[in-house]
Design a protein around this motif. Structure first.
Motif, PDB file in Angstrom:
ATOM      1  N   TYR A 390       0.850  -1.196   0.000  1.00 58.55           N
ATOM      2  CA  TYR A 390       0.000   0.000   0.000  1.00 58.55           C
ATOM      3  C   TYR A 390       0.886   1.246   0.000  1.00 58.55           C
ATOM      4  CZ  TYR A 390      -3.634  -3.300   1.140  1.00 58.55           C
ATOM      5  OH  TYR A 390      -4.496  -4.361   1.087  1.00 58.55           O
ATOM      6  N   THR A 391       0.266   2.364  -0.395  1.00 57.89           N
ATOM      7  CA  THR A 391       0.994   3.634  -0.407  1.00 57.89           C
ATOM      8  C   THR A 391       1.461   3.995   1.000  1.00 57.89           C
ATOM      9  OG1 THR A 391      -0.304   4.397  -2.269  1.00 57.89           O
ATOM     10  CG2 THR A 391       0.787   6.099  -0.956  1.00 57.89           C
ATOM     11  N   PHE A 392       2.701   4.385   1.079  1.00 57.95           N
ATOM     12  CA  PHE A 392       3.294   4.772   2.364  1.00 57.95           C
ATOM     13  C   PHE A 392       3.543   6.278   2.346  1.00 57.95           C
ATOM     14  CE2 PHE A 392       7.446   5.312   4.720  1.00 57.95           C
ATOM     15  CZ  PHE A 392       6.865   5.303   5.977  1.00 57.95           C
ATOM     16  N   ILE A 393       3.097   6.948   3.395  1.00 60.93           N
ATOM     17  CA  ILE A 393       3.284   8.409   3.492  1.00 60.93           C
ATOM     18  C   ILE A 393       4.263   8.675   4.630  1.00 60.93           C
ATOM     19  CG2 ILE A 393       2.100  10.616   3.862  1.00 60.93           C
ATOM     20  CD1 ILE A 393      -0.506   8.900   3.063  1.00 60.93           C
ATOM     21  N   PRO A 394       5.533   8.883   4.279  1.00 61.60           N
ATOM     22  CA  PRO A 394       6.535   9.083   5.331  1.00 61.60           C
ATOM     23  C   PRO A 394       6.501  10.513   5.870  1.00 61.60           C
ATOM     24  CG  PRO A 394       7.582   9.125   3.183  1.00 61.60           C
ATOM     25  CD  PRO A 394       6.117   8.942   2.934  1.00 61.60           C
ATOM     26  N   PHE A 395       6.818  10.692   7.128  1.00 66.29           N
ATOM     27  CA  PHE A 395       6.980  12.056   7.621  1.00 66.29           C
ATOM     28  C   PHE A 395       8.306  12.223   8.352  1.00 66.29           C
ATOM     29  CE2 PHE A 395       4.337   9.992  10.949  1.00 66.29           C
ATOM     30  CZ  PHE A 395       5.153  10.163  12.063  1.00 66.29           C
ATOM     31  N   ARG A 396       9.178  11.247   8.185  1.00 67.32           N
ATOM     32  CA  ARG A 396      10.407  11.248   8.952  1.00 67.32           C
ATOM     33  C   ARG A 396      11.545  10.834   8.030  1.00 67.32           C
ATOM     34  NH1 ARG A 396      10.925  10.523  14.306  1.00 67.32           N
ATOM     35  NH2 ARG A 396       8.763   9.935  14.638  1.00 67.32           N
ATOM     36  N   THR A 397      12.678  11.536   8.107  1.00 67.31           N
ATOM     37  CA  THR A 397      13.852  11.074   7.389  1.00 67.31           C
ATOM     38  C   THR A 397      15.010  10.989   8.377  1.00 67.31           C
ATOM     39  OG1 THR A 397      14.159  13.377   6.752  1.00 67.31           O
ATOM     40  CG2 THR A 397      13.408  11.878   5.043  1.00 67.31           C
ATOM     41  N   PRO A 398      15.818   9.967   8.318  1.00 63.52           N
ATOM     42  CA  PRO A 398      15.625   8.791   7.466  1.00 63.52           C
ATOM     43  C   PRO A 398      14.601   7.867   8.112  1.00 63.52           C
ATOM     44  CG  PRO A 398      17.579   8.509   8.789  1.00 63.52           C
ATOM     45  CD  PRO A 398      17.028   9.848   9.136  1.00 63.52           C
TER      46      PRO A 398
END
Ligand code: AMP
Ligand code: MG
Length: 399
Positions: A390-398
């Motif tokens: 499923y689509t993943f919406i990241p808000f953190r790097t790394p």
């Protein structure tokens, strides 16, 4: 109520008004290029020596040959000329290849003294060996960076190399970030027992700052008249309002009424999603755009990353590739809503695996500290199996 896809389409149908502005190169990282950048000269601009050693003419080479060292050339020196194929020029990485030479034999490939260089007998050489040839990376006048490129440190190097001491990037629309609620006190305050410190606007301000999007912060009480005059005032000064709280069904959730009274046309109120269902969005004929996010911190967070960030990036012509991750355990979610599952990502054998991290609902922003982003589980399913992507919406790097 609109679906997540409809909400996205409605928002994207009115792009942000973004104009170019010039920033110094050292402030350009993470900003979006508002111009096409071309090479002002060939890159590399000359036949660049790529190893320390001896420049020779490959056509004069034979195994066991001994060269006479005719000169020495450092990086930055004017190029010498290789006058005779029995001679070589001692040369350093970064120097211009001397005229008459077409290859560089590294120090390690032979034996040198003050006046001669003797390559080891077993070596073979090829034309242009250890030479980074003029114009092979880019030709003068060639477009090397497109409008809509997000500037990373790699692009900073490219921009520097073509002399862009200042860069045209897209300016963000003038934006006000507003929190609402009588229970909220400033971060530095000591809250009474029935009060909480405000955390949404600091979080959203931080999220926006990572893109170089600067905002002004405001806080308004849940009072109709106060809200009306304050929002009216902000609509006069800003292009975009991002408000949190005051859009649900509570007695004191005046925001939808206030906005409609101020001629901000509602395009939706309520999205078939969890969290973030009460999300309100509208715009005014004069181009003002209002995102009224639910006050619950996880909802506000999700709505920024799922809707507002993609909206501003698309307005700046950025193509976001999109990431998928593979669900690592089965999830059931009955309501006909898109479920934004909080997940932690672990890479296993090259696959991004998403592990659900249960929290205590959309008010539990403490849980976000264990989370890398949201997995978007579509509304038309209620069973999501391990191994499905499923689509993943990241808000953190790394992550
Ligand atoms: P509302 O959408 O105004 O009904 O708020 C929903 C919940 O989110 C309430 O528990 C609020 O106290 C909380 N909340 C609203 N705004 C903020 C904020 N700026 N920071 C932290 N919590 C908030
Ligand atoms: Mg409220």
């Amino acid at each position: 109520m609109v679906s997540v896809q409809q909400a996205e389409e409605i928002i994207q149908s009115v792009p942000a008004v973004v104009r170019p502005e010039t920033v110094p190169l050292n402030h350009a990282v993470n900003r979006v290029l508002a111009e096409e950048v071309t090479a002002d000269r060939d890159l590399p601009p000359f036949n660049r020596v790529a190893m320390d050693g001896f420049a020779v003419d490959s056509r004069g080479f034979s195994p066991g040959k001994r060269y006479t060292v005719a000169g020495m050339q450092a990086a930055g020196d004017d190029p010498l000329l290789l006058a005779h194929p029995d001679t070589c020029i001692e040369i350093m990485t970064g120097a211009v290849l001397p005229g008459g030479a077409d290859a560089v034999i590294p120090y390690e490939w032979g034996t040198a003294n003050e006046t001669t260089f003797t390559p080891h007998p077993h070596i073979t050489i090829t034309p242009w060996m250890n030479v980074h040839r003029k114009g092979t990376d880019a030709r003068q006048g060639e477009a090397i960076l497109a409008t809509g490129t997000v500037i990373s440190p790699a692009e900073v190097a490219v921009l520097a190399s073509v002399g862009k001491a200042s860069v045209n990037v897209y300016a963000f629309p003038a934006t006000a970030l507003v929190s609402t609620g009588n229970e909220l006190v400033p971060v530095q305050a000591r809250p009474l027992a029935h009060q909480i410190r405000q955390s949404n606007t600091p979080a959203l301000q931080a999220a926006m700052a990572t893109m170089g999007w600067k905002v002004d912060l405001f806080h308004f009480k849940d009072d109709y008249n106060h809200l009306y005059t304050s929002i009216e005032n902000l609509l006069g000064q800003y292009d975009v309002l991002i408000v949190t709280g005051g859009v649900s069904k509570g007695k004191f959730d005046y925001l939808p009424q206030v906005l409609e009274k101020l001629k901000v046309k509602k395009l939706f109120h309520s999205v078939a999603q969890k969290p973030g269902k009460p999300f309100w969005y509208g715009h005014r004929p004069d181009g003002k755009v209002v995102f009224a996010l639910p006050g619950n911190p996880v909802s506000a967070h999700l709505c920024f990353y799922r809707y507002i960030r993609p909206w501003i990036l698309r307005s700046m012509k950025v193509t976001v590739p999109g990431v998928q991750a593979m669900l690592a355990s089965e999830v059931r979610f009955e309501p006909p809503l898109t479920y934004f599952l909080q997940v932690q990502i672990r890479t296993e054998q090259g696959v991004l695996r998403a592990f659900p991290v249960a929290g205590h609902g959309s008010g539990d922003f403490i849980n976000l500290k264990n989370v890398h982003g949201f997995l978007e589980l579509p509304a038309n399913q209620n069973e999501f199996k391990s191994g499905e992507a499923y689509t993943f919406i990241p808000f953190r790097t790394p992550f």
